[in-house]
Design an enzyme around this catalytic site. Structure first.
Site, mmCIF file in Angstrom:
data_model
loop_
_atom_site.group_PDB
_atom_site.id
_atom_site.type_symbol
_atom_site.label_atom_id
_atom_site.label_comp_id
_atom_site.label_asym_id
_atom_site.label_seq_id
_atom_site.Cartn_x
_atom_site.Cartn_y
_atom_site.Cartn_z
ATOM 1 N N HIS A 78 0.830 -1.208 0.000
ATOM 2 C CA HIS A 78 0.000 0.000 0.000
ATOM 3 C C HIS A 78 0.866 1.260 0.000
ATOM 4 C CE1 HIS A 78 -3.526 2.367 1.943
ATOM 5 N NE2 HIS A 78 -3.573 2.431 0.631
ATOM 6 N N GLU A 132 0.589 -0.650 -4.854
ATOM 7 C CA GLU A 132 -0.345 0.427 -5.211
ATOM 8 C C GLU A 132 0.294 1.771 -4.945
ATOM 9 O OE1 GLU A 132 -3.843 3.109 -3.689
ATOM 10 O OE2 GLU A 132 -1.967 2.566 -2.710
ATOM 11 N N ASP A 184 -0.739 6.275 -5.531
ATOM 12 C CA ASP A 184 -1.797 7.246 -5.839
ATOM 13 C C ASP A 184 -1.247 8.305 -6.788
ATOM 14 O OD1 ASP A 184 -3.741 6.317 -3.654
ATOM 15 O OD2 ASP A 184 -1.887 6.689 -2.539
ATOM 16 N N HIS A 241 -0.599 11.138 -2.291
ATOM 17 C CA HIS A 241 -1.903 10.693 -1.791
ATOM 18 C C HIS A 241 -2.909 11.798 -1.464
ATOM 19 C CE1 HIS A 241 -4.916 9.391 1.151
ATOM 20 N NE2 HIS A 241 -4.933 8.288 0.432
ATOM 21 N N GLU A 298 -3.786 4.266 -8.571
ATOM 22 C CA GLU A 298 -5.061 4.826 -8.113
ATOM 23 C C GLU A 298 -5.169 6.267 -8.577
ATOM 24 O OE1 GLU A 298 -6.075 4.715 -3.873
ATOM 25 O OE2 GLU A 298 -7.647 6.192 -4.301
HETATM 26 O O1 G3P Z 1 -6.306 1.747 -3.429
HETATM 27 C C1 G3P Z 1 -6.508 1.308 -2.117
HETATM 28 C C2 G3P Z 1 -6.414 2.435 -1.131
HETATM 29 O O2 G3P Z 1 -5.213 3.110 -1.385
HETATM 30 C C3 G3P Z 1 -7.570 3.393 -1.220
HETATM 31 O O3 G3P Z 1 -7.555 4.388 -0.263
HETATM 32 O O4 G3P Z 1 -7.056 6.581 0.665
HETATM 33 O O5 G3P Z 1 -5.363 4.784 0.863
HETATM 34 O O6 G3P Z 1 -5.807 5.858 -1.329
HETATM 35 P P1 G3P Z 1 -6.387 5.452 -0.013
HETATM 36 MG MG MG Z 2 -4.590 4.655 -2.635
#
Ligand code: G3P
Ligand code: MG
Length: 244
Positions: A11, A38, A40, A52, A104
């Site tokens: 993450h 993942e 952002d 993020h 993302e």
């Molecule tokens: O993509 C999974 C997760 O990253 C979604 O929430 O706020 O951590 O980007 P966030």
């Molecule tokens: Mg995310």
């Protein structure tokens, strides 16, 4: 006895170990053995940047809204441990052809530049199955699908909708990404019946990791990849998002 399967998705790289969404975080996730991770993404000043929050204060020494800055200003900031905010192209190069990358889409208008970047990488030999583009903004996901129907999309959600995972099926998604606080057996089963994979965020506690596996989810986003990898088998096929 063979270990149960649960896909480990780093993450924001491996945010439990390194400043989130930086190149060292990405490298740490891979070093720990994650096959998927993942990050952002926003589109700012003509560049895809990996970040993020909508604002800069929490994780950098900058101030203000990310989307209102110049690329030069964003690059001048310390994103933690002396790291710079990376571009998506830099993250793709750091990941290389080894791992699965979930991009993302955070900001509006990110689908088109991401589709363009991925088209270039795929044309130069990257497997299209390596990429999974997700968003809470399902309009951006539709746009992604329209621009590049071959790239897998994952629909993020932070609630339990009355119609189950029908919204993700309607989008033509590969996967649905519910949050750990709300996901339940009914939703997981509904998504699976629709042929969707279920990847749950953000699953950092060992109890939650075990609970997700018992619900039968396909994978979890975690800041601590070792907590999943220690107990659960990963896929062994060419397609990193599949069990085999
Ligand atoms: O993509 C999974 C997760 O990253 C979604 O929430 O706020 O951590 O980007 P966030
Ligand atoms: Mg995310």
């Amino acid at each position: 006895m063979s270990r149960p399967y649960l896909l480990c998705i780093g993450h924001r790289g491996a945010m439990g170990h390194a400043p989130e969404n930086t190149l060292i975080s990405v490298r740490k996730a891979l070093e720990l053995g994650a096959r998927c991770l993942e990050v952002d993404v926003y589109y700012v000043d003509g560049e895809l940047v990996v970040y993020h929050d909508d604002r800069l204060e929490r994780t950098t020494n900058g101030v203000g809204y990310v989307e209102q800055q110049t690329f030069a200003y964003l690059r001048s900031l310390d994103a933690g441990g002396g790291q710079k905010i990376p571009t998506l192209a830099e993250v793709c190069q750091a990941v290389g052809p080894r791992a699965g990358l979930n991009i993302e889409l955070k900001g509006e208008g990110t689908a088109a530049p991401v589709a363009e970047l991925l088209s270039g990488l795929i044309a130069s030999g990257w497997q299209k199955e390596r990429f999974l583009v997700s968003s809470f903004n399902h309009i951006e996901l539709s746009e992604m699908k329209r621009l590049h129907a071959d790239i897998r999309i994952g629909a993020l959600i932070r609630c339990v909708p009355v119609s189950g995972a029908s919204f993700a099926e309607e989008l033509g998604a590969f996967s649905v990404h519910p949050c750990v606080e709300f996901v339940n057996q009914w939703f997981v089963d509904d998504a699976h019946q629709r042929g969707l994979k279920v990847f749950v965020y953000a699953v950092d506690h060992v109890e939650d990791i075990a609970r997700m596996q018992s619900l039968g989810v396909d994978g979890v986003f975690t800041g601590y990849p070792e907590r999943v990898l220690e107990h659960y088998a990963q896929g062994d096929g060419a397609d990193v998002w599949e069990r085999r």
